[in-house]
Design a protein around this motif. Structure first.
Motif, PDB file in Angstrom:
ATOM      1  N   VAL A 154       0.843  -1.193   0.000  1.00  0.00           N
ATOM      2  CA  VAL A 154       0.000   0.000   0.000  1.00  0.00           C
ATOM      3  C   VAL A 154       0.885   1.253   0.000  1.00  0.00           C
ATOM      4  N   PRO A 155       0.904   1.939  -1.129  1.00  0.00           N
ATOM      5  CA  PRO A 155       0.353   1.509  -2.401  1.00  0.00           C
ATOM      6  C   PRO A 155       1.328   0.580  -3.117  1.00  0.00           C
ATOM      7  N   THR A 156       0.869   0.025  -4.242  1.00  0.00           N
ATOM      8  CA  THR A 156       1.682  -0.933  -4.979  1.00  0.00           C
ATOM      9  C   THR A 156       2.740  -0.229  -5.832  1.00  0.00           C
ATOM     10  N   ASN A 157       3.704  -1.013  -6.254  1.00  0.00           N
ATOM     11  CA  ASN A 157       4.794  -0.515  -7.090  1.00  0.00           C
ATOM     12  C   ASN A 157       4.816  -1.336  -8.377  1.00  0.00           C
ATOM     13  N   PRO A 158       4.551  -0.734  -9.560  1.00  0.00           N
ATOM     14  CA  PRO A 158       4.617   0.693  -9.866  1.00  0.00           C
ATOM     15  C   PRO A 158       3.267   1.376 -10.075  1.00  0.00           C
ATOM     16  N   LEU A 159       2.147   0.675  -9.889  1.00  0.00           N
ATOM     17  CA  LEU A 159       0.845   1.249 -10.240  1.00  0.00           C
ATOM     18  C   LEU A 159       0.230   2.081  -9.129  1.00  0.00           C
ATOM     19  N   LEU A 160       0.840   2.133  -7.972  1.00  0.00           N
ATOM     20  CA  LEU A 160       0.434   3.002  -6.862  1.00  0.00           C
ATOM     21  C   LEU A 160      -1.039   2.862  -6.523  1.00  0.00           C
ATOM     22  N   ARG A 161      -1.542   1.631  -6.568  1.00  0.00           N
ATOM     23  CA  ARG A 161      -2.917   1.323  -6.212  1.00  0.00           C
ATOM     24  C   ARG A 161      -2.982   0.824  -4.772  1.00  0.00           C
ATOM     25  N   CYS A 162      -4.177   0.898  -4.202  1.00  0.00           N
ATOM     26  CA  CYS A 162      -4.405   0.365  -2.856  1.00  0.00           C
ATOM     27  C   CYS A 162      -5.596  -0.582  -2.864  1.00  0.00           C
ATOM     28  N   VAL A 163      -5.433  -1.688  -2.167  1.00  0.00           N
ATOM     29  CA  VAL A 163      -6.545  -2.566  -1.888  1.00  0.00           C
ATOM     30  C   VAL A 163      -7.428  -1.902  -0.825  1.00  0.00           C
ATOM     31  N   ASP A 164      -8.671  -2.365  -0.709  1.00  0.00           N
ATOM     32  CA  ASP A 164      -9.521  -1.930   0.401  1.00  0.00           C
ATOM     33  C   ASP A 164      -9.011  -2.647   1.649  1.00  0.00           C
ATOM     34  N   LEU A 165      -8.040  -2.026   2.313  1.00  0.00           N
ATOM     35  CA  LEU A 165      -7.317  -2.706   3.385  1.00  0.00           C
ATOM     36  C   LEU A 165      -8.206  -3.022   4.577  1.00  0.00           C
ATOM     37  N   GLU A 166      -9.191  -2.187   4.837  1.00  0.00           N
ATOM     38  CA  GLU A 166     -10.079  -2.436   5.974  1.00  0.00           C
ATOM     39  C   GLU A 166     -10.873  -3.730   5.776  1.00  0.00           C
ATOM     40  N   ARG A 167     -11.401  -3.937   4.562  1.00  0.00           N
ATOM     41  CA  ARG A 167     -12.175  -5.154   4.299  1.00  0.00           C
ATOM     42  C   ARG A 167     -11.277  -6.392   4.357  1.00  0.00           C
ATOM     43  N   VAL A 168     -10.081  -6.277   3.813  1.00  0.00           N
ATOM     44  CA  VAL A 168      -9.164  -7.415   3.849  1.00  0.00           C
ATOM     45  C   VAL A 168      -8.779  -7.741   5.287  1.00  0.00           C
ATOM     46  N   SER A 169      -8.556  -6.709   6.096  1.00  0.00           N
ATOM     47  CA  SER A 169      -8.185  -6.912   7.491  1.00  0.00           C
ATOM     48  C   SER A 169      -9.278  -7.647   8.252  1.00  0.00           C
TER      49      SER A 169
END
Length: 489
Positions: A251-266
């Protein structure tokens, strides 16, 4: 010593220059598109000019000198040597190389180091082991050895306390390793589910070696490229059912700088009793706060936390109230000892480099956000990836109260054929890695996925993507350089 903020390395004559100007540099100048292709294809006219490189990919010249000494003493005809900091690390490497190569390998002590001696036919396998696990000796270790002997003593406790303060936890929750990949490797080995034979799950497109490490050193990996729609919902249900040894994401990813919905995954991970492993290296812990949602956070000390690019390091911080905390911390402590604690000289360099963090990130954050907006509005640019523009709502939910959107961005042109000309015309320092105080640009997909470009493009990572790590240059001057390159190209 060259100041790359004021004197960027971007011309043909800069090919092979260490970045920064240090014998311990962790990057090297590849100033043109063709030089990157030549590097990937192993052309000697490129390789012989390289005076440095990322240490997991190109052996530091100081380390090479020590390795040659070991080879002269220990190797027979048709053999080559690989050095490790501890006996346990060397023996583990020996077993893995033998399994993969089906060839006999031996290990031996060498004046404070451990050497693994392999037949030339197994050299590629040995190199892959060190690349993916990060279990190498550091250039400062090699330098001290050449100058009379390794130093004893440690300031590791001070570094761990400094990191614990940044992450808002206790120092006993922090483990430190020789580099970021060594930290991820140690954590992978520490996961109970891996020992039980379960696969891991990777959410969103990650840094190349993180995925390959799970493939080769775990039990395989299920990879979900984009966390949207039915596929993501199905993945959440599989997590809840406890199918995976762990869930990995950046978070974020490399190289696309995207984020997962971290709260739902958690939430899904806690319901399924599955460790959630998050890497924050792309923007650093000042910009995002993810430890409350993760069981463990992995990070690179080489990048933003150091800011100089002249020392390798990485670590893991475990959430204190994680149900896995006791087991993970105990295992990571063992792994650190067996792999080799971060060398005293490297700890000292990191402590010096970290002064001023996180205050020095603010200007780079702002400059990158503005550059992303400038590029997005340019008629020649097809797409820009930056947390201020990419899955921003998800990023905002984990953004540190005092942080920004980070100083790493990527962009792609509408015309792929123009990308080499634009890159060659760009008057900023050019080379792999990121997180330095000077701006650093590279054609990322070529460097990371040269032999799997079609696969990467199928995952939404264009082969002509250019990644930019924004530094401390005057923003107006820096932005003008990009405008000039886009015009010339």
């Amino acid at each position: 010593m060259r100041d790359f903020i004021r004197q960027p390395a971007f011309s043909e004559e800069d090919l092979g220059v260490p970045l920064p100007d240090s014998p311990h540099a962790c990057s090297v100048c590849l100033p043109t598109w063709s030089s990157v292709v030549g590097y990937e294809e192993g052309r000697q006219k490129i390789l012989r000019r390289l005076k440095a490189g990322y240490p997991r990919f190109i052996r530091n010249p100081i380390v090479e000198r020590v390795t040659l000494r070991a080879a002269e003493e220990l190797c027979g005809d048709g053999e080559t040597a690989y050095l490790f900091p501890t006996k346990s690390a060397a023996q583990r490497a020996q077993r893995w190389i033998e399994r993969r190569s089906k060839l006999a390998v031996r290990s031996s002590g060498f004046d404070g180091f451990q050497a693994v001696i392999v037949p030339q036919a197994a050299a590629t396998v040995a190199w892959e082991y060190q690349r993916f696990t990060g279990e190498i000796i550091s250039s400062r270790m090699a330098e001290d050895w050449l100058n009379g002997g390794l130093r004893t003593g440690s300031k590791l406790g001070l570094l761990k306390r400094r990191l614990a303060k940044i992450y808002g936890t206790g120092s006993e929750q922090v483990s430190v390793f020789g580099n970021g990949m060594a930290a991820i490797t140690a954590l992978l080995r520490s996961l109970p589910g891996v020992a039980e034979g379960r696969r891991t799950l990777q959410l969103e497109f990650p840094y190349v070696d993180s995925l390959k490490l799970q493939e080769r050193f775990g039990n395989g990996v299920v990879f979900l490229n984009e966390t949207e729609g039915e596929s993501f919902e199905e993945a959440l249900q599989r997590i809840v059912r406890g199918e995976f040894a762990a869930v990995f994401t950046e978070v974020p990813t490399n190289p696309l700088l995207r984020c997962v919905d971290l709260e739902r995954v958690s939430v899904a991970c806690r319901e399924g009793g599955t460790p959630l492993i998050v890497d924050d290296s792309a923007v650093g812990p000042h910009n995002v706060r993810v430890l409350p949602l993760a069981d463990a956070v992995t990070f690179s000390l080489t990048k933003w936390l150091s800011g100089v690019g002249d020392v390798m390091g990485g670590g893991v911080v475990v959430r204190e109230d994680s149900e896995f905390a006791d087991d993970l911390i105990a295992s990571l402590d063992r792994e650190s000892t067996e792999t080799g604690p971060l060398y005293l000289g490297d700890v000292q360099a990191l402590l010096a480099n970290m002064k001023g963090y996180p205050a020095r990130l603010k200007g780079a954050n702002d400059s990158a956000r503005d550059l992303a907006a400038l590029l997005a509005s340019h008629p020649a640019v097809a797409e820009v990836w930056h947390p201020s523009r990419t899955t921003t709502e998800r990023y905002d939910r984990i953004r540190h109260p005092d942080g920004g959107y980070g100083a790493l961005l990527s962009f792609a042109l509408k015309s792929a054929r123009r990308a080499p000309r634009v890159f060659d015309a760009l008057e900023v320092t050019k080379g792999p890695s990121f997180g330095t105080r000077f701006t650093l640009a590279c054609p990322y997909t070529l460097l990371a996925h040269y032999r799997e470009l079609d696969w990467a493009e199928g995952c939404g990572v264009p082969r002509h993507l250019i990644r930019v790590s924004v530094g401390e240059e005057d923003p107006r001057e820096l932005h003008q350089r990009f405008e000039d390159a886009l015009r010339v190209g």
